[in-house]
Design a protein around this motif. Structure first.
Motif, mmCIF file in Angstrom:
data_model
loop_
_atom_site.group_PDB
_atom_site.id
_atom_site.type_symbol
_atom_site.label_atom_id
_atom_site.label_comp_id
_atom_site.label_asym_id
_atom_site.label_seq_id
_atom_site.Cartn_x
_atom_site.Cartn_y
_atom_site.Cartn_z
ATOM 1 N N PRO B 117 31.025 -8.486 28.916
ATOM 2 C CA PRO B 117 30.508 -9.057 27.545
ATOM 3 C C PRO B 117 31.871 -9.651 26.980
ATOM 4 N N THR B 118 31.647 -10.853 26.407
ATOM 5 C CA THR B 118 32.373 -11.732 25.957
ATOM 6 C C THR B 118 33.210 -11.218 24.615
ATOM 7 N N VAL B 119 32.426 -10.458 23.788
ATOM 8 C CA VAL B 119 33.081 -9.535 22.951
ATOM 9 C C VAL B 119 34.421 -8.581 23.371
ATOM 10 N N GLY B 120 34.115 -8.121 24.620
ATOM 11 C CA GLY B 120 35.063 -7.267 25.062
ATOM 12 C C GLY B 120 36.158 -7.965 25.650
ATOM 13 N N ILE B 121 35.952 -9.242 26.160
ATOM 14 C CA ILE B 121 37.428 -10.043 26.618
ATOM 15 C C ILE B 121 37.947 -10.739 25.238
ATOM 16 N N ALA B 122 37.274 -10.910 24.372
ATOM 17 C CA ALA B 122 37.786 -11.768 23.188
ATOM 18 C C ALA B 122 38.597 -10.862 22.539
#
Lengths: 285, 271
Positions: B117-122
């Protein structure tokens, strides 16, 4: 050593990308998972963040919303994309123009497709006006309030944006099915529904699996559209994780992201195991 | 009418419905940006422009809020494209020449990173970049956008390079070319078109990307972020004008790209 000598140039070329992906994707992800398991104030290992999250009704709502939008979005998208692909497969005048038109939304940024949905489905939006002109409603409906209506509109906006990609994928799959099979079936007396059910669908299974997996990952992570269309009123796991980050609760954001990762992985495994049964990745060679 | 005529009529109706579904929303966006408020902000908005009103465009272009985000978006998209090409093109070539098993494993792990998930990387990226003072900087956002674009570009280029037969290289080597010469004069020229298409896609993706910019911007803005802030402020017409500006280069480039778009780029199947 011999292997190293043979492939030393290849290794040198691959290393930068590999390091980048490890350092900027895998490492951050591990950090996110660790953050979720740390206590916000002491930094010690604990499950307190998860306990706090699962006690919050809006977080539980965000999980169910994410599942519902994934199922809703995927089923609408695949069905509509299938219909368009079957239409474009026919030979008719102006086919190439229609194909170009169908690909149009591909170029629209996701956030802009959200804004367009805002104009179309707002209370004084064009969809209401269309329904009014067709004498289907007399009073305008506010499509963007309420949980289910919100989910539906997001699913439609998402569908519009990704239809071109899906149509292209399915068209390529349809083109790869030999015309001979259909002719043979016709000789044996199959009608068009039977050809579709017993030839097109089974042979298209690898393509459909690819499409479903690619799309599922994106729908589970859906972020821009809810952010623009419904804000906090209809929470999703992604937007929930962002809100937590925004108010400074890094651990809560990490835990929510971890849950989201888990949801995506579980979906992918279940699909490959029960629906696809090794149909596309298994016999790859 | 005969049954056949009915069928034809139904088919035309279906094609018309599909085309309208695709085109009308884009038209409405542009239409709103050049409409007078009384045609839009009413119970019954009109579908056609009755009075042209370019004041929203004038406001957007003169206000001065456009140029800084536009510049940042251009720099970041172009930077992401250049760095992605430099990193991914050689790597994809090398992977396409490795053992089949190693190759499949690498592609598998690329697909696996797509699931994150992008939010997890961001989140951790934002934390780290805050410490390194990279928030609000162009370099920081380029580094962040590369995260998604490297696997994406590798996906496309792997199928490009895999399509170039190894025999072509071997023939050049037999004729006395060194490894580097073979790469420079044989392999990369053949792959140029694939690389160009992939690079344009990366540019588009970076231009459209919103999430990382949201996490990594405090005072500066990219164009998608600017659009988002205008939506939140509820200014109907500026949002439409900004959205149109954001969409124009993209629609243009996609129409060019269509000709070169191969289905394996989308599915990432490798021959």
């Amino acid at each position: 050593m011999k292997w190293f000598k043979k492939y030393h140039l290849e290794l040198l070329l691959v290393l930068p990308m590999t390091f980048y992906i490890l350092g900027f994707t895998l490492l951050p992800l591990i950090r996110t998972i660790i953050l979720g398991f740390q206590n916000r104030y002491t930094g010690k290992f604990s499950l307190s963040t998860y306990q706090a999250l699962f006690a919050r009704p809006d977080f539980l709502k965000s999980i169910s919303n994410t599942f519902v939008i994934a199922l809703l979005s995927l089923s609408i998208q695949i069905v509509i994309a299938f219909i368009i692909a079957l239409v474009l497969k026919q030979r008719f005048h102006g086919r190439s123009i229609i194909r170009a038109i169908v690909l149009m939304p591909m170029g629209i940024p996701t956030i802009v497709s959200g804004i367009i949905a805002l104009y179309v489905f707002g209370t004084s939006g064009y969809f209401n006006e269309l329904l009014f002109k067709l004498h289907l409603i007399t009073k305008p409906i506010n499509w963007l309030t309420g949980n289910f209506k919100g989910l539906l509109i997001i699913a439609l906006a998402d569908m519009w944006k990704v239809l071109p990609t899906l149509v292209l994928l399915l068209l390529a799959g349809l083109d790869s099915i030999s015309q001979d099979i259909y002719e043979a079936a016709e000789l044996d007396g199959a009608n068009s529904w039977q050809s579709f059910r017993f030839i097109t669908l089974p042979l298209l299974k690898p393509t459909i699996t690819m499409a479903v997996l690619l799309r599922a990952v994106d729908v589970f992570r859906i972020f821009e559209l809810p952010q623009v269309l419904v804000g906090k009123s209809v929470p999703f796991v992604s937007t929930f994780a962002y809100e937590e980050y925004d108010i400074g609760d890094l651990n809560g954001s990490g835990a929510a992201s971890t849950i989201l990762l888990l949801m995506i992985l579980v979906f992918a495994i279940l699909w490959l195991k029960f629906v696809d049964r090794g149909g596309s990745f298994g016999n790859d060679s | 009418m005969t049954k056949k005529a009915w069928r034809k009529f139904g088919f035309i109706l279906l094609v018309t419905a599909i085309s309208s579904l695709m085109v009308v929303p884009v038209y409405l966006l542009f239409k709103i940006s050049i409409s007078r408020p009384d045609e839009v902000l009413t119970q019954h908005p009109t579908f056609f422009v009755h009075h042209f009103d370019f004041s929203h465009w004038h406001d957007v272009l003169v206000s001065g809020n456009l140029w800084a985000p536009l510049r940042k978006s251009l720099i970041v998209a172009t930077g992401t494209m250049i760095f992605a090409t430099i990193i991914v093109a050689p790597a994809s070539y090398a992977i396409s020449r490795l053992d089949r098993k190693v190759k499949l494993a690498y592609i598998g792990s690329l697909f696996f990173t797509k699931m994150f998930p992008t939010v997890g990387i961001a989140l951790p990226i934002a934390v780290t970049f805050t410490k390194l003072n990279l928030v609000d900087s162009d370099v920081g956002l380029i580094l962040a956008h590369l995260i998604n674009e490297l696997p994406f570009m590798a996906w496309i280029l792997l199928s490009t390079f895999s399509a170039i037969p190894k025999a072509l290289e071997e023939a050049a080597m037999v004729d006395g070319a060194t490894r580097m010469q073979t790469l420079r004069k044989i392999v990369f020229p053949v792959a140029t078109q694939g690389i160009a298409v992939a690079a344009l896609y990366v540019w588009l993706n970076s231009w459209n990307k919103f999430t990382f910019a949201l996490y990594l911007s405090l005072t500066t803005q990219t164009l998608p972020l600017e659009v988002y802030y205008y939506v939140q402020r509820g200014s109907f017409f500026e949002t439409a004008a900004y959205s149109t500006i954001l969409a124009i280069p993209v629609i243009f480039i996609t129409f060019i790209l269509q000709r070169y778009l191969k289905s394996e780029y989308l599915s990432g199947t490798v021959k």
